[in-house]
Design a protein around this motif. Structure first.
Motif, mmCIF file in Angstrom:
data_model
loop_
_atom_site.group_PDB
_atom_site.id
_atom_site.type_symbol
_atom_site.label_atom_id
_atom_site.label_comp_id
_atom_site.label_asym_id
_atom_site.label_seq_id
_atom_site.Cartn_x
_atom_site.Cartn_y
_atom_site.Cartn_z
ATOM 1 N N ILE A 69 65.048 -14.250 42.059
ATOM 2 C CA ILE A 69 65.911 -13.985 43.211
ATOM 3 C C ILE A 69 66.226 -15.291 43.926
ATOM 4 O O ILE A 69 67.336 -15.514 44.370
ATOM 5 N N GLY A 70 65.230 -16.146 44.020
ATOM 6 C CA GLY A 70 65.457 -17.478 44.567
ATOM 7 C C GLY A 70 65.414 -17.569 46.071
ATOM 8 O O GLY A 70 64.595 -16.937 46.738
ATOM 9 N N GLU A 71 66.323 -18.339 46.599
ATOM 10 C CA GLU A 71 66.309 -18.724 48.007
ATOM 11 C C GLU A 71 66.334 -17.537 48.971
ATOM 12 O O GLU A 71 65.742 -17.604 50.053
ATOM 13 N N ALA A 72 66.975 -16.464 48.596
ATOM 14 C CA ALA A 72 67.044 -15.290 49.482
ATOM 15 C C ALA A 72 65.662 -14.721 49.791
ATOM 16 O O ALA A 72 65.445 -14.130 50.849
ATOM 17 N N ALA A 73 64.701 -14.912 48.893
ATOM 18 C CA ALA A 73 63.357 -14.370 49.077
ATOM 19 C C ALA A 73 62.435 -15.315 49.851
ATOM 20 O O ALA A 73 61.365 -14.900 50.300
ATOM 21 N N THR A 74 62.852 -16.552 50.035
ATOM 22 C CA THR A 74 61.977 -17.572 50.641
ATOM 23 C C THR A 74 61.421 -17.178 52.004
ATOM 24 O O THR A 74 60.213 -17.300 52.224
ATOM 25 N N PRO A 75 62.236 -16.709 52.957
ATOM 26 C CA PRO A 75 61.663 -16.372 54.277
ATOM 27 C C PRO A 75 60.567 -15.317 54.196
ATOM 28 O O PRO A 75 59.594 -15.365 54.949
ATOM 29 N N PHE A 76 60.712 -14.375 53.289
ATOM 30 C CA PHE A 76 59.718 -13.312 53.161
ATOM 31 C C PHE A 76 58.437 -13.842 52.527
ATOM 32 O O PHE A 76 57.338 -13.438 52.906
ATOM 33 N N CYS A 77 58.574 -14.749 51.590
ATOM 34 C CA CYS A 77 57.397 -15.356 50.959
ATOM 35 C C CYS A 77 56.624 -16.196 51.966
ATOM 36 O O CYS A 77 55.396 -16.153 52.016
ATOM 37 N N TRP A 78 57.330 -16.942 52.794
ATOM 38 C CA TRP A 78 56.658 -17.764 53.806
ATOM 39 C C TRP A 78 55.916 -16.889 54.806
ATOM 40 O O TRP A 78 54.844 -17.247 55.276
ATOM 41 N N MET A 79 56.489 -15.756 55.137
ATOM 42 C CA MET A 79 55.841 -14.843 56.075
ATOM 43 C C MET A 79 54.481 -14.402 55.529
ATOM 44 O O MET A 79 53.473 -14.401 56.240
ATOM 45 N N VAL A 80 54.431 -14.071 54.257
ATOM 46 C CA VAL A 80 53.179 -13.632 53.637
ATOM 47 C C VAL A 80 52.185 -14.787 53.560
ATOM 48 O O VAL A 80 51.005 -14.627 53.877
ATOM 49 N N TRP A 81 52.648 -15.966 53.148
ATOM 50 C CA TRP A 81 51.732 -17.118 53.062
ATOM 51 C C TRP A 81 51.160 -17.466 54.430
ATOM 52 O O TRP A 81 50.002 -17.838 54.557
ATOM 53 N N ARG A 82 51.971 -17.327 55.463
ATOM 54 C CA ARG A 82 51.487 -17.603 56.823
ATOM 55 C C ARG A 82 50.349 -16.644 57.178
ATOM 56 O O ARG A 82 49.317 -17.051 57.702
ATOM 57 N N ILE A 83 50.521 -15.376 56.868
ATOM 58 C CA ILE A 83 49.483 -14.376 57.144
ATOM 59 C C ILE A 83 48.212 -14.696 56.354
ATOM 60 O O ILE A 83 47.105 -14.647 56.889
ATOM 61 N N ILE A 84 48.376 -15.038 55.086
ATOM 62 C CA ILE A 84 47.218 -15.374 54.245
ATOM 63 C C ILE A 84 46.481 -16.588 54.797
ATOM 64 O O ILE A 84 45.249 -16.589 54.902
ATOM 65 N N LEU A 85 47.221 -17.617 55.179
ATOM 66 C CA LEU A 85 46.581 -18.823 55.722
ATOM 67 C C LEU A 85 45.837 -18.525 57.018
ATOM 68 O O LEU A 85 44.732 -19.012 57.236
ATOM 69 N N ILE A 86 46.440 -17.732 57.870
ATOM 70 C CA ILE A 86 45.772 -17.369 59.127
ATOM 71 C C ILE A 86 44.481 -16.608 58.834
ATOM 72 O O ILE A 86 43.437 -16.876 59.436
ATOM 73 N N GLN A 87 44.541 -15.683 57.885
ATOM 74 C CA GLN A 87 43.343 -14.926 57.536
ATOM 75 C C GLN A 87 42.277 -15.829 56.944
ATOM 76 O O GLN A 87 41.096 -15.719 57.292
ATOM 77 N N LEU A 88 42.662 -16.735 56.052
ATOM 78 C CA LEU A 88 41.687 -17.650 55.441
ATOM 79 C C LEU A 88 41.067 -18.578 56.476
ATOM 80 O O LEU A 88 39.860 -18.790 56.477
ATOM 81 N N CYS A 89 41.892 -19.125 57.346
ATOM 82 C CA CYS A 89 41.369 -20.023 58.378
ATOM 83 C C CYS A 89 40.464 -19.266 59.335
ATOM 84 O O CYS A 89 39.435 -19.796 59.757
ATOM 85 N N GLY A 90 40.846 -18.041 59.662
ATOM 86 C CA GLY A 90 39.994 -17.229 60.534
ATOM 87 C C GLY A 90 38.649 -16.950 59.925
ATOM 88 O O GLY A 90 37.614 -17.025 60.593
ATOM 89 N N VAL A 91 38.614 -16.680 58.626
ATOM 90 C CA VAL A 91 37.352 -16.429 57.933
ATOM 91 C C VAL A 91 36.519 -17.698 57.934
ATOM 92 O O VAL A 91 35.321 -17.663 58.183
#
Length: 96
Positions: A69-91
């Protein structure tokens, strides 16, 4: 004759897997037929959410689909990575 696996139709995990597989087939077909709408934010969100599937090969296929899909999916992928990073850092902070 008795059904060998009567519980399989009621198993929520198997039902979720079947729903995920059907969704992936549908999106793949749309991409193949060049009818996929990259501006459909609900589908893009669902594609990213499916990256949480417990099956590794399914997650890989969703990642490949998002890459197609490419660039159209980028904002949604970043949203998920942000959540994952916050969860990992919190742990990690909790372990200090």
């Amino acid at each position: 004759m008795v059904n060998a696996n009567p519980q399989s139709q009621d198993d929520p995990i198997l039902l979720a897997h079947a729903k995920t597989d059907a969704f992936l087939r549908e999106v793949t077909e749309q991409i193949d037929l060049d009818t996929f709408d990259p501006d459909d934010s609900e589908i893009l969100k669902q594609l990213v959410e499916c990256m949480g599937d417990s099956r590794g090969m399914t997650r890989l296929r969703f990642a490949e689909t998002l890459a197609e899909i490419g660039e159209a999916a980028t904002p949604f992928c970043w949203m998920v990575w942000r959540i994952i990073l916050i969860q990992l850092c919190g742990v990690r902070l909790l372990k200090l």
